[in-house]
Design a protein around this motif. Structure first.
Motif, PDB file in Angstrom:
ATOM      1  N   PRO A   5      -5.844  -4.876  -0.600  1.00  0.00           N
ATOM      2  CA  PRO A   5      -4.497  -4.935  -0.041  1.00  0.00           C
ATOM      3  C   PRO A   5      -3.449  -4.403  -1.024  1.00  0.00           C
ATOM      4  O   PRO A   5      -2.446  -3.844  -0.616  1.00  0.00           O
ATOM      5  CB  PRO A   5      -4.286  -6.415   0.257  1.00  0.00           C
ATOM      6  N   THR A   6      -3.690  -4.577  -2.316  1.00  0.00           N
ATOM      7  CA  THR A   6      -2.831  -4.013  -3.361  1.00  0.00           C
ATOM      8  C   THR A   6      -3.721  -3.606  -4.524  1.00  0.00           C
ATOM      9  O   THR A   6      -4.806  -4.146  -4.714  1.00  0.00           O
ATOM     10  CB  THR A   6      -1.788  -5.026  -3.871  1.00  0.00           C
ATOM     11  N   ASP A  52     -10.231  -6.238   6.970  1.00  0.00           N
ATOM     12  CA  ASP A  52      -8.855  -5.771   7.053  1.00  0.00           C
ATOM     13  C   ASP A  52      -8.745  -4.594   6.089  1.00  0.00           C
ATOM     14  O   ASP A  52      -8.793  -4.760   4.877  1.00  0.00           O
ATOM     15  CB  ASP A  52      -7.918  -6.910   6.662  1.00  0.00           C
ATOM     16  N   ARG A  55      -5.165   1.512   7.039  1.00  0.00           N
ATOM     17  CA  ARG A  55      -5.275   2.314   8.263  1.00  0.00           C
ATOM     18  C   ARG A  55      -5.812   3.696   7.915  1.00  0.00           C
ATOM     19  O   ARG A  55      -5.402   4.301   6.937  1.00  0.00           O
ATOM     20  CB  ARG A  55      -3.928   2.425   8.950  1.00  0.00           C
ATOM     21  N   SER A  76      -3.169  -6.584   9.426  1.00  0.00           N
ATOM     22  CA  SER A  76      -2.199  -7.564   8.959  1.00  0.00           C
ATOM     23  C   SER A  76      -0.781  -7.002   8.873  1.00  0.00           C
ATOM     24  O   SER A  76       0.179  -7.746   8.850  1.00  0.00           O
ATOM     25  CB  SER A  76      -2.629  -8.115   7.605  1.00  0.00           C
ATOM     26  N   ASP A  77      -0.651  -5.681   8.797  1.00  0.00           N
ATOM     27  CA  ASP A  77       0.657  -5.032   8.816  1.00  0.00           C
ATOM     28  C   ASP A  77       0.476  -3.611   9.344  1.00  0.00           C
ATOM     29  O   ASP A  77      -0.652  -3.169   9.552  1.00  0.00           O
ATOM     30  CB  ASP A  77       1.333  -5.077   7.443  1.00  0.00           C
ATOM     31  N   PRO A  78       1.556  -2.878   9.580  1.00  0.00           N
ATOM     32  CA  PRO A  78       1.433  -1.547  10.206  1.00  0.00           C
ATOM     33  C   PRO A  78       0.549  -0.553   9.430  1.00  0.00           C
ATOM     34  O   PRO A  78       0.011   0.370  10.019  1.00  0.00           O
ATOM     35  CB  PRO A  78       2.870  -1.044  10.277  1.00  0.00           C
ATOM     36  N   ARG A  80      -2.292  -1.211   8.043  1.00  0.00           N
ATOM     37  CA  ARG A  80      -3.665  -1.714   7.957  1.00  0.00           C
ATOM     38  C   ARG A  80      -4.274  -1.825   9.347  1.00  0.00           C
ATOM     39  O   ARG A  80      -3.575  -1.784  10.351  1.00  0.00           O
ATOM     40  CB  ARG A  80      -3.681  -3.060   7.240  1.00  0.00           C
TER      41      ARG A  80
END
Length: 98
Positions: A5-6, A52, A55, A76-78, A80
């Motif tokens: 994620p990061t 997850d 994208r 979880s957010d735009p 991804r």
């Protein structure tokens, strides 16, 4: 489980292996230019794996190289997406960026 994620800017390329994730599965990851290139999951039990991911276009294959039918939905957010697929105990699955 969210994959990369990061990532610190000082780690643009790398890999990690043997990480235990929810469900007692094991995962190995590799990335290049700050982007996920490949994730390999060793399933320790029958389960539906939900990854997850950033994208993009990914393939999911079993250890024999056969395509695995995966479902893709928003993440979880735009930036991804969630990729889920059935996993069998003792099998290995590889998610690769195209």
């Amino acid at each position: 489980m969210a994959l990369l994620p990061t990532l610190p800017a000082r780690w643009p390329d790398g890999r990690v292996a043997g990480v235990r994730v929810p469900g007692d599965h094991s995962i190995a990851l590799s990335w290049r230019g700050g982007a996920l290139r490949e994730a390999t999951v060793a399933a320790r039990r029958d389960d539906v794996l939900a990854l997850d991911l950033p994208r993009g276009e990914f393939t999911v294959r079993d250890a024999a190289g056969a395509a695995v039918d995966a479902t893709r939905v928003g993440g979880s957010d735009p930036g991804r997406m969630l990729v889920s697929f059935p996993a069998s105990r003792g099998q290995t699955y590889t998610v690769s960026a195209l």
